[in-house]
Write a protein that holds these residues in place. Structure first.
Motif, PDB file in Angstrom:
ATOM      1  N   ILE A 115     -11.865 -14.837  -1.231  1.00 52.76           N
ATOM      2  CA  ILE A 115     -10.651 -14.091  -0.896  1.00 52.76           C
ATOM      3  C   ILE A 115     -10.354 -12.989  -1.920  1.00 52.76           C
ATOM      4  O   ILE A 115      -9.602 -12.048  -1.640  1.00 52.76           O
ATOM      5  CB  ILE A 115      -9.448 -15.057  -0.780  1.00 52.76           C
ATOM      6  N   TRP A 116     -10.968 -13.087  -3.088  1.00 55.57           N
ATOM      7  CA  TRP A 116     -10.784 -12.032  -4.091  1.00 55.57           C
ATOM      8  C   TRP A 116     -11.361 -10.699  -3.629  1.00 55.57           C
ATOM      9  O   TRP A 116     -10.956  -9.640  -4.109  1.00 55.57           O
ATOM     10  CB  TRP A 116     -11.401 -12.461  -5.423  1.00 55.57           C
ATOM     11  N   ILE A 117     -12.305 -10.753  -2.708  1.00 52.38           N
ATOM     12  CA  ILE A 117     -12.845  -9.513  -2.142  1.00 52.38           C
ATOM     13  C   ILE A 117     -11.745  -8.755  -1.420  1.00 52.38           C
ATOM     14  O   ILE A 117     -11.615  -7.530  -1.539  1.00 52.38           O
ATOM     15  CB  ILE A 117     -14.011  -9.827  -1.173  1.00 52.38           C
ATOM     16  N   VAL A 118     -10.914  -9.491  -0.674  1.00 54.52           N
ATOM     17  CA  VAL A 118      -9.785  -8.880   0.025  1.00 54.52           C
ATOM     18  C   VAL A 118      -8.781  -8.302  -0.972  1.00 54.52           C
ATOM     19  O   VAL A 118      -8.244  -7.211  -0.765  1.00 54.52           O
ATOM     20  CB  VAL A 118      -9.097  -9.916   0.936  1.00 54.52           C
ATOM     21  N   SER A 119      -8.527  -9.051  -2.042  1.00 49.95           N
ATOM     22  CA  SER A 119      -7.605  -8.565  -3.066  1.00 49.95           C
ATOM     23  C   SER A 119      -8.078  -7.234  -3.630  1.00 49.95           C
ATOM     24  O   SER A 119      -7.280  -6.312  -3.827  1.00 49.95           O
ATOM     25  CB  SER A 119      -7.488  -9.592  -4.196  1.00 49.95           C
ATOM     26  N   ALA A 120      -9.376  -7.121  -3.880  1.00 55.71           N
ATOM     27  CA  ALA A 120      -9.931  -5.870  -4.409  1.00 55.71           C
ATOM     28  C   ALA A 120      -9.735  -4.722  -3.419  1.00 55.71           C
ATOM     29  O   ALA A 120      -9.384  -3.595  -3.813  1.00 55.71           O
ATOM     30  CB  ALA A 120     -11.411  -6.055  -4.724  1.00 55.71           C
ATOM     31  N   ILE A 121      -9.936  -4.997  -2.130  1.00 57.69           N
ATOM     32  CA  ILE A 121      -9.744  -3.967  -1.103  1.00 57.69           C
ATOM     33  C   ILE A 121      -8.294  -3.496  -1.077  1.00 57.69           C
ATOM     34  O   ILE A 121      -8.005  -2.293  -1.017  1.00 57.69           O
ATOM     35  CB  ILE A 121     -10.156  -4.502   0.284  1.00 57.69           C
ATOM     36  N   LEU A 122      -7.364  -4.441  -1.147  1.00 56.81           N
ATOM     37  CA  LEU A 122      -5.939  -4.104  -1.093  1.00 56.81           C
ATOM     38  C   LEU A 122      -5.496  -3.314  -2.324  1.00 56.81           C
ATOM     39  O   LEU A 122      -4.722  -2.349  -2.206  1.00 56.81           O
ATOM     40  CB  LEU A 122      -5.109  -5.376  -0.966  1.00 56.81           C
ATOM     41  N   ILE A 123      -5.979  -3.709  -3.492  1.00 55.39           N
ATOM     42  CA  ILE A 123      -5.622  -2.984  -4.714  1.00 55.39           C
ATOM     43  C   ILE A 123      -6.180  -1.570  -4.673  1.00 55.39           C
ATOM     44  O   ILE A 123      -5.503  -0.604  -5.060  1.00 55.39           O
ATOM     45  CB  ILE A 123      -6.121  -3.739  -5.963  1.00 55.39           C
ATOM     46  N   CYS A 124      -7.419  -1.428  -4.184  1.00 56.56           N
ATOM     47  CA  CYS A 124      -8.010  -0.086  -4.054  1.00 56.56           C
ATOM     48  C   CYS A 124      -7.202   0.761  -3.072  1.00 56.56           C
ATOM     49  O   CYS A 124      -6.951   1.942  -3.322  1.00 56.56           O
ATOM     50  CB  CYS A 124      -9.455  -0.197  -3.571  1.00 56.56           C
ATOM     51  N   ALA A 125      -6.794   0.138  -1.958  1.00 58.31           N
ATOM     52  CA  ALA A 125      -5.979   0.856  -0.970  1.00 58.31           C
ATOM     53  C   ALA A 125      -4.663   1.316  -1.587  1.00 58.31           C
ATOM     54  O   ALA A 125      -4.202   2.435  -1.335  1.00 58.31           O
ATOM     55  CB  ALA A 125      -5.717  -0.040   0.230  1.00 58.31           C
ATOM     56  N   MET A 126      -4.068   0.460  -2.403  1.00 59.24           N
ATOM     57  CA  MET A 126      -2.808   0.812  -3.059  1.00 59.24           C
ATOM     58  C   MET A 126      -3.001   2.001  -4.008  1.00 59.24           C
ATOM     59  O   MET A 126      -2.173   2.915  -4.054  1.00 59.24           O
ATOM     60  CB  MET A 126      -2.275  -0.388  -3.841  1.00 59.24           C
ATOM     61  N   LEU A 127      -4.106   2.012  -4.738  1.00 56.08           N
ATOM     62  CA  LEU A 127      -4.347   3.054  -5.737  1.00 56.08           C
ATOM     63  C   LEU A 127      -4.618   4.414  -5.104  1.00 56.08           C
ATOM     64  O   LEU A 127      -4.233   5.452  -5.649  1.00 56.08           O
ATOM     65  CB  LEU A 127      -5.523   2.649  -6.632  1.00 56.08           C
ATOM     66  N   ILE A 128      -5.282   4.420  -3.941  1.00 55.47           N
ATOM     67  CA  ILE A 128      -5.632   5.694  -3.312  1.00 55.47           C
ATOM     68  C   ILE A 128      -4.612   6.123  -2.267  1.00 55.47           C
ATOM     69  O   ILE A 128      -4.702   7.223  -1.729  1.00 55.47           O
ATOM     70  CB  ILE A 128      -7.026   5.637  -2.662  1.00 55.47           C
ATOM     71  N   LEU A 129      -3.629   5.261  -1.987  1.00 49.54           N
ATOM     72  CA  LEU A 129      -2.635   5.587  -0.976  1.00 49.54           C
ATOM     73  C   LEU A 129      -1.759   6.746  -1.443  1.00 49.54           C
ATOM     74  O   LEU A 129      -1.167   6.702  -2.509  1.00 49.54           O
ATOM     75  CB  LEU A 129      -1.761   4.361  -0.681  1.00 49.54           C
ATOM     76  N   ASN A 130      -1.673   7.755  -0.621  1.00 52.53           N
ATOM     77  CA  ASN A 130      -0.867   8.933  -0.941  1.00 52.53           C
ATOM     78  C   ASN A 130       0.387   8.887  -0.081  1.00 52.53           C
ATOM     79  O   ASN A 130       0.529   9.598   0.905  1.00 52.53           O
ATOM     80  CB  ASN A 130      -1.662  10.209  -0.661  1.00 52.53           C
TER      81      ASN A 130
END
Length: 251
Positions: free
Chosen positions: A226-241
């Protein structure tokens, strides 16, 4: 003198490099709460989480409450009350998550969390990191309910793809929209419907891809997958404009 000229040359080179990077970055499509890029990432997350809980947590879906309601009815019809009732808590958690997502749009809450879209992604990623630390002996119901809750907040917070309503963690509505768009595109030769069909097809494939990756990674890595999902969500948060002055889009 030579050192001064060398320094000036380096400064000029750096200036051109910065200009090139800025131009290149400006050409990259912006990731916004309504963009297809974020929709793909959230669909991956939705498919992954359903596969994760189904494989690792006793055959219960975390995001697909349609599946849970169907299984609840089937189990009760067969007289398996105990087995059936395990599908009820995720449904309740999902409803509570919707209420929380609506509460995040309140002006008093947005004063505390001025970037609501990013806040949702960060909190969901953080909760899933914690879930990944729970041992296999941890009660399945608590894990599934926790995931159902954060998934519900995500689904309720991101409901627009470009300019159309969509669901980031369920396929049925997206499949209907894609089919309607395909029909309209063929009959009326409408370019917008062609684009809509392509976008929703990409979302559906992303969900399927997430489910596949979720199942494989859960079998390989167990609960920590499930940490793979966490990484995806954190990346999405960082690049979200996202525009901090707007609320979570209301669909």
């Amino acid at each position: 003198m030579e050192k001064t000229q060398e320094s000036m040359s380096q400064n000029i080179a750096l200036s051109y490099l910065r200009k090139y990077v800025n131009i290149s970055m400006s050409k990259i499509p912006r990731i916004t709460p309504e963009s297809i890029g974020l929709g793909i990432l959230l669909a991956l997350v939705g498919g992954f989480l359903d596969a994760y809980t189904y494989v690792s947590r006793d055959g219960v879906f975390a995001t697909s409450q349609t599946g849970n309601i169907v299984l609840l009815g089937v189990e009760i019809a067969q007289g398996h009350w105990k087995q059936g009732l395990k599908h009820l808590p995720p449904i309740v958690a999902f409803v509570i998550g919707v209420i929380v997502a609506e509460g995040l749009k309140h002006p008093q809450i947005t004063r505390i969390f001025p970037y609501p879209a990013r806040s949702v992604l960060f909190l969901e990623g953080l909760v899933l990191v914690i879930v990944g630390t729970w041992p296999p002996q941890f009660p399945d119901m608590i894990v599934t309910v926790t995931i159902a809750f954060v998934s519900s907040v995500q689904i309720s917070s991101f409901r627009t793809l470009v300019k159309w309503q969509f669901n980031s963690a369920m396929v049925t509505g997206n499949l209907r929209t894609a089919a309607e768009a395909a029909y309209t595109a063929l009959v009326l030769q409408d370019r917008q419907n062609v684009i809509q069909f392509i976008d929703f097809t990409i979302i559906i494939i992303s969900f399927l891809g997430g489910a596949f990756i979720g199942a494989i990674s859960t079998l390989l890595f167990g609960i920590k997958a499930i940490w793979i999902v966490s990484a995806i969500l954190i990346c999405a948060m960082l690049i979200l404009n996202a525009n901090p002055k707007t609320l979570l889009n209301k669909g």
